[in-house]
Structure formats: structure tokens, C-alpha cells
Scaffold this active site. Structure first.
Site, PDB file in Angstrom:
ATOM      1  N   ARG A 189      69.462 -13.664  26.365  1.00  0.00           N
ATOM      2  CA  ARG A 189      69.104 -12.470  25.589  1.00  0.00           C
ATOM      3  C   ARG A 189      68.051 -12.777  24.525  1.00  0.00           C
ATOM      4  O   ARG A 189      67.357 -11.879  24.049  1.00  0.00           O
ATOM      5  CB  ARG A 189      70.362 -11.835  24.971  1.00  0.00           C
ATOM      6  N   GLU A 213      57.058  -2.699  21.824  1.00  0.00           N
ATOM      7  CA  GLU A 213      58.278  -3.188  22.497  1.00  0.00           C
ATOM      8  C   GLU A 213      58.149  -3.013  24.019  1.00  0.00           C
ATOM      9  O   GLU A 213      58.639  -3.840  24.789  1.00  0.00           O
ATOM     10  CB  GLU A 213      59.519  -2.447  21.988  1.00  0.00           C
ATOM     11  N   HIS A 234      59.423 -11.363  17.596  1.00  0.00           N
ATOM     12  CA  HIS A 234      60.235 -10.884  16.477  1.00  0.00           C
ATOM     13  C   HIS A 234      60.377 -11.895  15.345  1.00  0.00           C
ATOM     14  O   HIS A 234      60.674 -11.512  14.222  1.00  0.00           O
ATOM     15  CB  HIS A 234      61.624 -10.465  16.971  1.00  0.00           C
ATOM     16  N   HIS A 266      58.292  -1.813  12.035  1.00  0.00           N
ATOM     17  CA  HIS A 266      58.845  -2.840  12.926  1.00  0.00           C
ATOM     18  C   HIS A 266      57.958  -3.119  14.156  1.00  0.00           C
ATOM     19  O   HIS A 266      57.549  -4.256  14.386  1.00  0.00           O
ATOM     20  CB  HIS A 266      60.242  -2.392  13.353  1.00  0.00           C
ATOM     21  N   LYS A 275      73.866  -3.882  19.987  1.00  0.00           N
ATOM     22  CA  LYS A 275      73.680  -4.542  18.686  1.00  0.00           C
ATOM     23  C   LYS A 275      73.701  -3.473  17.611  1.00  0.00           C
ATOM     24  O   LYS A 275      72.911  -2.516  17.665  1.00  0.00           O
ATOM     25  CB  LYS A 275      72.334  -5.265  18.635  1.00  0.00           C
TER      26      LYS A 275
HETATM   27  P1  NAD Z   1      63.624   5.023  12.476  1.00  0.00           P
HETATM   28  O1  NAD Z   1      64.970   5.186  13.023  1.00  0.00           O
HETATM   29  O2  NAD Z   1      63.495   4.865  10.999  1.00  0.00           O
HETATM   30  O3  NAD Z   1      62.728   6.261  12.926  1.00  0.00           O
HETATM   31  C1  NAD Z   1      61.398   6.340  12.477  1.00  0.00           C
HETATM   32  C2  NAD Z   1      61.080   7.694  11.836  1.00  0.00           C
HETATM   33  O4  NAD Z   1      60.862   8.649  12.875  1.00  0.00           O
HETATM   34  C3  NAD Z   1      62.175   8.257  10.940  1.00  0.00           C
HETATM   35  O5  NAD Z   1      61.566   8.816   9.801  1.00  0.00           O
HETATM   36  C4  NAD Z   1      62.805   9.361  11.794  1.00  0.00           C
HETATM   37  O6  NAD Z   1      63.316  10.408  11.001  1.00  0.00           O
HETATM   38  C5  NAD Z   1      61.631   9.829  12.617  1.00  0.00           C
HETATM   39  N1  NAD Z   1      61.964  10.372  13.933  1.00  0.00           N
HETATM   40  C6  NAD Z   1      62.834   9.850  14.830  1.00  0.00           C
HETATM   41  N2  NAD Z   1      62.755  10.530  15.980  1.00  0.00           N
HETATM   42  C7  NAD Z   1      61.841  11.504  15.813  1.00  0.00           C
HETATM   43  C8  NAD Z   1      61.310  12.509  16.660  1.00  0.00           C
HETATM   44  N3  NAD Z   1      61.653  12.606  17.946  1.00  0.00           N
HETATM   45  N4  NAD Z   1      60.383  13.357  16.144  1.00  0.00           N
HETATM   46  C9  NAD Z   1      59.981  13.223  14.862  1.00  0.00           C
HETATM   47  N5  NAD Z   1      60.418  12.273  14.015  1.00  0.00           N
HETATM   48  C10 NAD Z   1      61.340  11.416  14.493  1.00  0.00           C
HETATM   49  O7  NAD Z   1      62.851   3.758  13.116  1.00  0.00           O
HETATM   50  P2  NAD Z   1      62.833   3.085  14.558  1.00  0.00           P
HETATM   51  O8  NAD Z   1      61.507   2.466  14.668  1.00  0.00           O
HETATM   52  O9  NAD Z   1      63.296   4.008  15.626  1.00  0.00           O
HETATM   53  O10 NAD Z   1      63.935   1.941  14.427  1.00  0.00           O
HETATM   54  C11 NAD Z   1      63.748   0.811  13.622  1.00  0.00           C
HETATM   55  C12 NAD Z   1      65.063   0.141  13.417  1.00  0.00           C
HETATM   56  O11 NAD Z   1      65.598  -0.256  14.685  1.00  0.00           O
HETATM   57  C13 NAD Z   1      65.021  -1.106  12.553  1.00  0.00           C
HETATM   58  O12 NAD Z   1      66.037  -1.043  11.598  1.00  0.00           O
HETATM   59  C14 NAD Z   1      65.292  -2.233  13.536  1.00  0.00           C
HETATM   60  O13 NAD Z   1      65.947  -3.328  12.925  1.00  0.00           O
HETATM   61  C15 NAD Z   1      66.166  -1.556  14.543  1.00  0.00           C
HETATM   62  N6  NAD Z   1      66.205  -2.186  15.862  1.00  0.00           N
HETATM   63  C16 NAD Z   1      67.425  -2.442  16.411  1.00  0.00           C
HETATM   64  C17 NAD Z   1      67.502  -3.020  17.662  1.00  0.00           C
HETATM   65  C18 NAD Z   1      68.841  -3.244  18.296  1.00  0.00           C
HETATM   66  O14 NAD Z   1      68.915  -3.863  19.367  1.00  0.00           O
HETATM   67  N7  NAD Z   1      69.922  -2.753  17.727  1.00  0.00           N
HETATM   68  C19 NAD Z   1      66.336  -3.331  18.377  1.00  0.00           C
HETATM   69  C20 NAD Z   1      65.110  -3.052  17.784  1.00  0.00           C
HETATM   70  C21 NAD Z   1      65.052  -2.462  16.524  1.00  0.00           C
HETATM   71  N1  GLY Z   2      66.301  -6.117  20.380  1.00  0.00           N
HETATM   72  C1  GLY Z   2      66.862  -7.376  20.718  1.00  0.00           C
HETATM   73  C2  GLY Z   2      68.194  -7.293  21.407  1.00  0.00           C
HETATM   74  O1  GLY Z   2      68.726  -6.239  21.629  1.00  0.00           O
HETATM   75  O2  GLY Z   2      68.740  -8.311  21.724  1.00  0.00           O
END
Ligand code: NAD
Ligand code: GLY
Length: 357
Positions: free
Chosen positions: A241, A185, A248, A264, A143
Site C-alpha cells: 500500500r 492523484e 506524498h 494537497h 484510512k
Molecule cells: P476538501 O475536503 O477540503 O474539499 C476541498 C473544497 O472543495 C472544500 O472547500 C469543499 O467544501 C469544496 N467542495 C467539495 N466538493 C465540492 C463540489 N462538488 N463542488 C463545490 N465545492 C466542493 O479537500 P480534498 O482535497 O477533497 O481532501 C483533502 C484531504 O483529504 C486532506 O485532509 C488529506 O489529508 C485527505 N486525504 C485522505 C486520504 C485517505 O486515504 N484517507 C487520501 C488522500 C487525501
Molecule cells: N492515500 C494513501 C492511502 O490510502 O493509502
């Protein structure tokens, strides 16, 4: 090292889970020949901590890499960032023989994945998730997408990566709140699909919070195994899925209504409890099972109630724009026991009011 497979026929790909694998990515990419050159996409924070390590790993394997850095935070998951990054890729002469590397959290994975899906009508990419949330969820399953003012993830496509590299060592630099967000999660997987894993999470709380390598590797690989199974069965979310969206529906609304001050994963924890309470109200889940969910989330330091100061009207407005609504009806993923769920579209506004409190 653990290796899993997301089974999607000719588009199947491996997930590698190992301590220190960030430094070995170059060798593996050289063997796999994913691209001729690589565009390494990362936010500024991740670039500072891990950019050099990954760049050197690619150079060490004789691979050419161009780094593209964008500002950290959800605001960067936008069409503006896509246009900016695509312009930089074009200026660098990156073409269809090349590939992208998404190094970072879910924001980077979703943004770089969308860029890979659309730049020159699609080029390959690999996911290198560095937050726990990205390691157990967003890096697997293809996704990709960006947000618009009207809502999160409203523009997007499915585009599967060629490989996922999960290095558990990077979790040591992750801010505590981000770790907790990922743990929400993790707990989700236990509730939706694996009662034994839920027991494991109850019994290994301290080792998990301390990032004890064996325990954290087992935790991440169990989540990835479940996600891979679900994605292999229903890649485009036609049915099964949807169980991954447990917590969510209300979670996204809470996140939006808080102007993203509630991250999130923490919003999802609140949403999981709200959905468990809806399940009890519908006679689908027992009160003791709901209490186990609440107790486990609390034990990991996660929030379990909508903060009093948050506008219920705003939360409900966000609920109405949920992209998972079908024919105007919201579909809730509700647990029926620990390890099983069902989908219920027969929830009244009064029931939603009651669980928002
Ligand atoms: P993010 O990518 O913003 O990371 C969070 C923060 O942590 C950022 O400031 C980043 O710079 C920092 N960071 C990342 N790795 C680090 C590390 N190892 N050490 C220090 N700092 C670090 O947030 P997230 O929570 O990873 O992701 C949230 C996003 O994911 C949302 O946009 C959500 O919609 C999306 N998401 C997508 C799916 C999917 O299936 N595609 C599923 C769930 C969430
Ligand atoms: N995080 C929900 C999905 O990947 O379907």
C-alpha cells in the site's frame, strides 16, 4: 453505471460510479439497511450545494436523516471537530443501529470516517465523495483520521466504509484548483501501477479537463480499481500500500511548509516530480521517463517545482516528522518505469537538497 468491489472478505464493499447517483442514495441505503437513522456529515459549502438533494433522496426512501454541518477547510480535521460532532450525535440520540454519511471532500471523509470509527466504539458509515481527490483516493480504503499541531493525519484508524457512491456530476461545481489537485492523484495511479492508463491520460487530456462523462467515468473507475486492488492486498499498509504514497513524502512537507496555501494535490504533483528526480539520481529511472511524468503534469496545468519563496529549511523540518519514516529513515516511493515503483530508504540529505532546488 460502473460497480467495483473492494475485496476484504466479510468487510468487502461496493464502489458505485454513475452520473446522478447522489439522488438515488436513499433507495440504495434502504435496500442495504446500513443504518436505522443517518447522520449526514458535510462541510458548509457542500451542504449548500448538495445537502438538500441527498436529504430528499433519503426522505424519499423513507429514511430518517439528521444533518450535521461543520466549517469547510483542513482546520476542521481536528479532535475539536470530532468532540463537537460526537456531542451533537449524542444529543440527537444517534446510536449503534444508526450510520453516518460522509458527503464531501477528503476532509469530510477523513473526519466523518474517524467519527464513525470511534463514536460508541464504532458505527457504520458510507462515503459520498464530492471532490475528484476524494473520488479517486480518500473515499476508498478506510484510512480515517484528524490532524494535530505536530502533523497531518497523526491521529487515525482504519475503518472501512460500507459503500462508496461516486457521482461524476458533482465535479461540475468543483473549483478549478480542486479539480487539478485530484488530477495529480489520477496521474499518480498511472505512474505507480498502470502504464496503459498513463498513455490514456496523455491522449485524453482535453476530454478529461472538460469532464466528458465517458472519459471521466473511465478515469475514475480505473483509479478506484487500482486503489481497490492495492487495499485488498495490503489493507493496513504493511508493504504494497505504500506505493500509494508516491509523491506524498515531499508533497506533505511542501503542503505543511506552505501553511496549506498549496493544496494537497498540487503539493503531491511537486512531490511526484521530486521523487522522479531522486529516482533518476539513484539510477532507477530513465531521464526520458522522468520527462514524460513532468510533461504530463505540466500539460494538466500542475506545478512541477518547489516555489522559490518556500523555505527549504521548513520543508526539511516537515520531512523529519513524516509519519512514514521508519527508524528515523525516510522511505521514498520511487518510479522505476512508467507503471512500476520501488521503495528506497537510501537517500542522502544532499540528494534531497538537490531536488528541492
Ligand atoms: P476538501 O475536503 O477540503 O474539499 C476541498 C473544497 O472543495 C472544500 O472547500 C469543499 O467544501 C469544496 N467542495 C467539495 N466538493 C465540492 C463540489 N462538488 N463542488 C463545490 N465545492 C466542493 O479537500 P480534498 O482535497 O477533497 O481532501 C483533502 C484531504 O483529504 C486532506 O485532509 C488529506 O489529508 C485527505 N486525504 C485522505 C486520504 C485517505 O486515504 N484517507 C487520501 C488522500 C487525501
Ligand atoms: N492515500 C494513501 C492511502 O490510502 O493509502
Amino acid at each position: 453505471m460502473r460497480e467495483l468491489t473492494v475485496g476484504l472478505g466479510s468487510r468487502s464493499y461496493p464502489i458505485f460510479i454513475a452520473e446522478g447517483c447522489l439522488g438515488r442514495i436513499g433507495t440504495d441505503l434502504a435496500e442495504r439497511r446500513v443504518g436505522k437513522r443517518y447522520g449526514l456529515i458535510m462541510d458548509d459549502r457542500v451542504a449548500e450545494v448538495y445537502g438538500e438533494l441527498v436529504t430528499e433522496s433519503l426522505h424519499g426512501a423513507g429514511l430518517a436523516v439528521e444533518t450535521l454541518v461543520f466549517p469547510h477547510g483542513e482546520a476542521s480535521k481536528s479532535l475539536h471537530s470530532v468532540a463537537d460532532l460526537a456531542g451533537r450525535l449524542a444529543s440527537l440520540g444517534i446510536d449503534r443501529q444508526d450510520a453516518l454519511i460522509a458527503l464531501g471532500g477528503g476532509v469530510t471523509g477523513d473526519l466523518a470516517g474517524f467519527l464513525a470509527a470511534t463514536y460508541m466504539r464504532g458505527i457504520p458509515y458510507v462515503q459520498v465523495p464530492t471532490t475528484l481527490l476524494a473520488q479517486v483516493d480518500s473515499s476508498v480504503g478506510g484510512k480515517t483520521g484528524v490532524d494535530i499541531i505536530e502533523g497531518k493525519n497523526l491521529i487515525g484508524v482504519f475503518h472501512q466504509p460500507r459503500a462508496v457512491y461516486v457521482d461524476i456530476a458533482v465535479l461540475r461545481t468543483l473549483p478549478r484548483e480542486e479539480l487539478l489537485g485530484g488530477l495529480a492523484e489520477v496521474i499518480k495511479y498511472g505512474v505507480i501501477r498502470d502504464g496503459a492508463f498513463f498513455d490514456f491520460l496523455e491522449n485524453h487530456r482535453q476530454a478529461i479537463l472538460d469532464l466528458q462523462p465517458e472519459v471521466i467515468t473511465h478515469t475514475i473507475s480505473t483509479c478506484c480499481r487500482i486503489k481497490a486492488e492495492v487495499v485488498a492486498e495490503d489493507e493496513r499498509e504493511g508493504g504494497m500500500r505504500r506505493i500509494l504514497n508516491y509523491g506524498h513524502t515531499i508533497g506533505h512537507a511542501v503542503e505543511g511548509a506552505s501553511d496549506f496555501t498549496i493544496i494537497h494535490g498540487l503539493a503531491v504533483a511537486i512531490g511526484m516530480v521530486a521523487a522522479a528526480r531522486l529516482a533518476v539520481a539513484q539510477g532507477l529511472l530513465s531521464e526520458p521517463d522522468k520527462e514524460r511524468i513532468v510533461t504530463l503534469l505540466k500539460a494538466y496545468g500542475l506545478p512541477v517545482a518547489v516555489p522559490g519563496a518556500l523555505s527549504r529549511t521548513r520543508i526539511k523540518r516537515y520531512l523529519l516528522t513524516d509519519k512514514k519514516a521508519v527508524g528515523g529513515r525516510l522511505h521514498f516511493v520511487l518510479p522505476t518505469t512508467i507503471g512500476r515503483t520501488c521503495i528506497d530508504a537510501d537517500i542522502s540529505e544532499a540528494q534531497i537538497d538537490a531536488v528541492l532546488g
